[in-house]
Scaffold this motif. Structure first.
Motif, mmCIF file in Angstrom:
data_model
loop_
_atom_site.group_PDB
_atom_site.id
_atom_site.type_symbol
_atom_site.label_atom_id
_atom_site.label_comp_id
_atom_site.label_asym_id
_atom_site.label_seq_id
_atom_site.Cartn_x
_atom_site.Cartn_y
_atom_site.Cartn_z
ATOM 1 N N ARG A 1 2.247 -7.492 -9.197
ATOM 2 C CA ARG A 1 2.193 -6.477 -8.156
ATOM 3 C C ARG A 1 0.854 -5.757 -8.152
ATOM 4 O O ARG A 1 0.302 -5.418 -9.189
ATOM 5 C CB ARG A 1 3.305 -5.443 -8.354
ATOM 6 C CG ARG A 1 4.700 -5.955 -8.124
ATOM 7 C CD ARG A 1 5.701 -4.809 -8.082
ATOM 8 N NE ARG A 1 5.935 -4.204 -9.386
ATOM 9 C CZ ARG A 1 5.597 -2.969 -9.718
ATOM 10 N NH1 ARG A 1 4.970 -2.187 -8.859
ATOM 11 N NH2 ARG A 1 5.863 -2.498 -10.928
ATOM 12 N N PHE A 2 0.368 -5.479 -6.930
ATOM 13 C CA PHE A 2 -0.802 -4.637 -6.732
ATOM 14 C C PHE A 2 -0.383 -3.508 -5.804
ATOM 15 O O PHE A 2 -0.105 -3.738 -4.626
ATOM 16 C CB PHE A 2 -1.967 -5.431 -6.135
ATOM 17 C CG PHE A 2 -2.499 -6.506 -7.045
ATOM 18 C CD1 PHE A 2 -3.423 -6.202 -8.022
ATOM 19 C CD2 PHE A 2 -2.055 -7.815 -6.923
ATOM 20 C CE1 PHE A 2 -3.910 -7.187 -8.874
ATOM 21 C CE2 PHE A 2 -2.536 -8.809 -7.757
ATOM 22 C CZ PHE A 2 -3.465 -8.489 -8.746
ATOM 23 N N ASP A 3 -0.315 -2.302 -6.334
ATOM 24 C CA ASP A 3 0.169 -1.162 -5.550
ATOM 25 C C ASP A 3 -0.987 -0.532 -4.784
ATOM 26 O O ASP A 3 -1.422 0.598 -5.069
ATOM 27 C CB ASP A 3 0.823 -0.132 -6.479
ATOM 28 C CG ASP A 3 2.023 -0.697 -7.213
ATOM 29 O OD1 ASP A 3 2.522 -1.762 -6.797
ATOM 30 O OD2 ASP A 3 2.459 -0.081 -8.198
ATOM 31 N N MET A 4 -1.458 -1.271 -3.813
ATOM 32 C CA MET A 4 -2.597 -0.810 -3.014
ATOM 33 C C MET A 4 -2.721 -1.656 -1.760
ATOM 34 O O MET A 4 -2.082 -2.699 -1.629
ATOM 35 C CB MET A 4 -3.895 -0.879 -3.827
ATOM 36 C CG MET A 4 -4.285 -2.284 -4.243
ATOM 37 S SD MET A 4 -5.725 -2.314 -5.348
ATOM 38 C CE MET A 4 -4.974 -1.775 -6.887
ATOM 39 N N ARG A 5 -3.540 -1.209 -0.839
ATOM 40 C CA ARG A 5 -3.766 -1.913 0.409
ATOM 41 C C ARG A 5 -4.546 -3.211 0.159
ATOM 42 O O ARG A 5 -5.380 -3.284 -0.742
ATOM 43 C CB ARG A 5 -4.538 -1.031 1.396
ATOM 44 C CG ARG A 5 -4.817 -1.685 2.755
ATOM 45 C CD ARG A 5 -5.482 -0.689 3.706
ATOM 46 N NE ARG A 5 -5.898 -1.311 4.952
ATOM 47 C CZ ARG A 5 -5.087 -1.583 5.971
ATOM 48 N NH1 ARG A 5 -3.812 -1.292 5.878
ATOM 49 N NH2 ARG A 5 -5.556 -2.133 7.077
ATOM 50 N N ALA A 6 -4.246 -4.206 0.968
ATOM 51 C CA ALA A 6 -4.978 -5.469 0.903
ATOM 52 C C ALA A 6 -5.305 -5.925 2.309
ATOM 53 O O ALA A 6 -4.559 -5.664 3.256
ATOM 54 C CB ALA A 6 -4.147 -6.533 0.191
ATOM 55 N N LYS A 7 -6.445 -6.599 2.450
ATOM 56 C CA LYS A 7 -6.812 -7.186 3.735
ATOM 57 C C LYS A 7 -7.466 -8.536 3.478
ATOM 58 O O LYS A 7 -7.768 -8.900 2.328
ATOM 59 C CB LYS A 7 -7.763 -6.265 4.502
ATOM 60 C CG LYS A 7 -9.107 -6.016 3.825
ATOM 61 C CD LYS A 7 -9.975 -5.090 4.678
ATOM 62 C CE LYS A 7 -11.341 -4.867 4.019
ATOM 63 N NZ LYS A 7 -12.203 -3.979 4.850
ATOM 64 N N THR B 1 1.187 5.440 8.020
ATOM 65 C CA THR B 1 -0.269 5.382 7.949
ATOM 66 C C THR B 1 -0.774 5.730 6.553
ATOM 67 O O THR B 1 -1.941 5.527 6.253
ATOM 68 C CB THR B 1 -0.884 6.377 8.946
ATOM 69 O OG1 THR B 1 -0.405 7.687 8.632
ATOM 70 C CG2 THR B 1 -0.506 6.031 10.372
ATOM 71 N N GLY B 2 0.120 6.312 5.743
ATOM 72 C CA GLY B 2 -0.289 6.733 4.410
ATOM 73 C C GLY B 2 -0.928 8.098 4.385
ATOM 74 O O GLY B 2 -1.407 8.550 3.362
ATOM 75 N N GLU C 1 0.800 -1.225 0.000
ATOM 76 C CA GLU C 1 0.000 0.000 0.000
ATOM 77 C C GLU C 1 0.833 1.275 0.000
ATOM 78 O O GLU C 1 0.340 2.353 -0.328
ATOM 79 C CB GLU C 1 -0.931 0.034 1.214
ATOM 80 C CG GLU C 1 -0.229 0.195 2.548
ATOM 81 C CD GLU C 1 -1.205 0.454 3.691
ATOM 82 O OE1 GLU C 1 -2.095 1.297 3.525
ATOM 83 O OE2 GLU C 1 -1.063 -0.197 4.735
ATOM 84 N N SER C 2 2.110 1.180 0.369
ATOM 85 C CA SER C 2 2.922 2.380 0.458
ATOM 86 C C SER C 2 4.089 2.293 -0.518
ATOM 87 O O SER C 2 3.906 2.403 -1.716
ATOM 88 C CB SER C 2 3.419 2.582 1.895
ATOM 89 O OG SER C 2 4.192 3.748 2.012
ATOM 90 N N ARG C 3 5.306 2.059 -0.014
ATOM 91 C CA ARG C 3 6.476 2.015 -0.876
ATOM 92 C C ARG C 3 7.185 0.676 -0.736
ATOM 93 O O ARG C 3 7.289 0.120 0.362
ATOM 94 C CB ARG C 3 7.447 3.150 -0.532
ATOM 95 C CG ARG C 3 6.853 4.533 -0.743
ATOM 96 C CD ARG C 3 7.919 5.593 -0.607
ATOM 97 N NE ARG C 3 8.934 5.478 -1.664
ATOM 98 C CZ ARG C 3 9.999 6.272 -1.740
ATOM 99 N NH1 ARG C 3 10.193 7.226 -0.849
ATOM 100 N NH2 ARG C 3 10.886 6.105 -2.715
#
Length: 493
Positions: free
Chosen positions: A111-117, A271-272, A37-39
């Protein structure tokens, strides 16, 4: 065709997660995806080990002109440009993040450049609302620094924010006595910042060897770091809002109109969210001993927490422990058989090389059919204070609780410092089992102690005895030769 989209879905693009994803895809032929989700690079590369070590290098040039004069050189102390250094630092971190992305792409990791839950034991929900399924899910989403639960704690920085500073403060208060607090105290002092440090306990570096941490504390104070033990912060607020009367204790650093530029709007915390740290000007602080003072900035180095909030872990049955850490067994498996976890999110040993080894052991166990427990014994580590501290194995107190020991220790002014008239001292210490003669612990406080302890760690991990050390010929003249020339114990316990 598999019933799942992937064989493995990794959440977290730090060192551990990236290594596990690459090896599973490249060596085991697994279909792998990773979400960050970040870097890419995680805490170590982006907001921890790497930028910190580069700051250590920068800070060590402080005083080099004076030292050189002791060797006959005529040099003048220069000035430090934070803007120049931080610009180069950002470029280097961008380069390293690019390397991580290329490594994943080259291993055919999607790659998925985002948050996952988590949605369930085999399903991951991405921030864009889509879901992906996987036979195995690996949590490698790390941790983050925390602020204390007190009014106006948002006025203070955490370690992530240090790397986002647009300007250095002229004065800073560091709350905490752990390795992050002490490293940052030494770094910022070396860069010209007036540093004060409040520590609740009686000494810095709780949990490390008493003799070693005592020497480091003395060295820090000799350099000019203002350490207050048995002290904590009880109240803080913007200086302009404080009813402040004790002019003798006041210290104003950057003018109020300049202090707001300490942290840039473009900075992103773990935290973004954009960082707002220190934008309200100098900070008035009252401590438990009644002392009141104004600082340009306050840094909380009071602990870290696993990134498990809002991840859907407990909803799918993943057991969490104290502080929100993910509970795992010796194979990094959680209470849900298809879900594993490595690195700081498990709060076992929060070191980058450990997370990488945990990731490798996970791949061996799950994808190569070679059940490999994680080995957390005798891990060398370094604290990049000035002087550095390297350690492997037990402290003297820990070993003495376990069995009868002999302690071999020497502290001295090394040739480099003594010739230049500097007071710096180093420490070399071995803790030895009386019964087996094995070296149970090795502690070094000296310049480049991290480099030394890496090599000493090999011998200790192999089970070397004191006599093995004694049989090793010294390299002369070096500081490290003392590790093989100490013949008589200084005490037994």
């Amino acid at each position: 065709m598999s019933e799942f989209d992937y064989d493995l879905f990794v959440i977290g693009g730090g060192s551990g997660g990236v290594r596990a994803a690459r090896v599973a895809a490249g060596e085991a032929g697994a279909r792998v995806a990773l979400a960050e989700e970040s870097r890419y690079g995680g805490t170590c590369v982006i907001r921890g080990c790497v930028p910190k070590k580069l700051m250590v290098f920068a800070s060590e040039f402080h005083g080099i002109a004076e030292e050189a004069q002791g060797y006959g050189w005529s040099m003048q102390e220069g000035t430090f440009s934070w803007q120049q250094f931080s610009s180069q630092l950002r470029e280097e971190l961008d380069r390293l993040e690019g390397v991580y992305k290329k490594l994943l792409d080259g291993s055919n990791v999607e790659r998925f450049d985002m948050r996952a839950k988590l949605r369930d034991a085999h399903t991951v929900e991405l921030a864009d609302g889509t879901t992906k399924t996987a036979k195995h899910i690996l949590l490698a989403n790390g941790g983050h620094p925390v602020r204390p639960d007190m009014v106006n704690s948002d006025l203070g920085m955490v370690s992530d924010d240090i790397f986002l500073l647009e300007n250095l403060p002229k004065s800073i208060l560091i709350i905490g006595g752990g390795y992050i607090a002490c490293e940052m105290a030494c770094i910022l002092h070396g860069l010209g910042v007036e540093v004060s440090q409040y520590i609740r306990g009686a000494q810095i570096l709780n949990g490390f060897d008493d003799e070693a941490r005592g020497l480091i504390a003395d060295a820090m104070e000799t350099r000019g770091i203002d350490i207050h033990t048995g002290t904590n912060i009880v109240e803080m607020r913007c200086a302009e809002d404080a009813d402040y009367t004790d002019a003798d204790e006041a210290h104003m650093g950057a003018p109020v109109e300049d202090a707001g530029a300490l942290v840039g709007d473009s900075g992103m915390r773990s935290t973004g969210k954009p960082s707002e740290t220190s934008k309200k000007g100098p900070i008035w602080v009252k401590s438990t001993n009644g002392r009141e003072k104004i600082f340009d900035a306050v840094l909380f180095a009071t602990g870290r927490k696993p990134n498990t909030d809002g991840m859907g872990l407990e909803e799918v049955g993943v057991k969490l422990g104290r502080g929100g850490k993910v509970e795992v067994d010796e194979y990094s498996q959680t209470s849900v058989p298809s879900i594993y976890a490595i690195g700081d999110v498990t709060d076992r040993v929060n070191l980058t090389p450990v997370a990488i080894r945990e990731g490798m052991a996970f791949v061996e166990t799950v994808f190569k059919g070679n059940k490999t427990p994680v080995d957390h014994a005798l891990i060398p580590s370094a604290v990049f204070t000035q002087p550095e501290y390297g350690s492997v194995g037990m402290t003297e107190a820990q070993a003495a609780e376990q069995e009868e020991i002999e302690v071999y220790c020497t502290s001295f002014r090394p040739m480099h410092s003594a010739f230049a008239g500097k007071p710096d001292r180093v420490l070399m210490k071995l803790i030895v089992s009386k019964e087996t003669r094995r070296v149970l612990g090795c502690h070094i406080v000296a310049p480049h102690a991290g480099e030394m302890i890496q090599l000493a760690g090999i011998a200790v991990k192999m089970g070397a005895t004191k006599e093995d050390f004694d049989r090793t010929c010294a390299v002369h003249p070096t500081m490290a030769e003392e590790m093989v020339t100490m013949r008589q114990p200084v005490r037994t316990a």
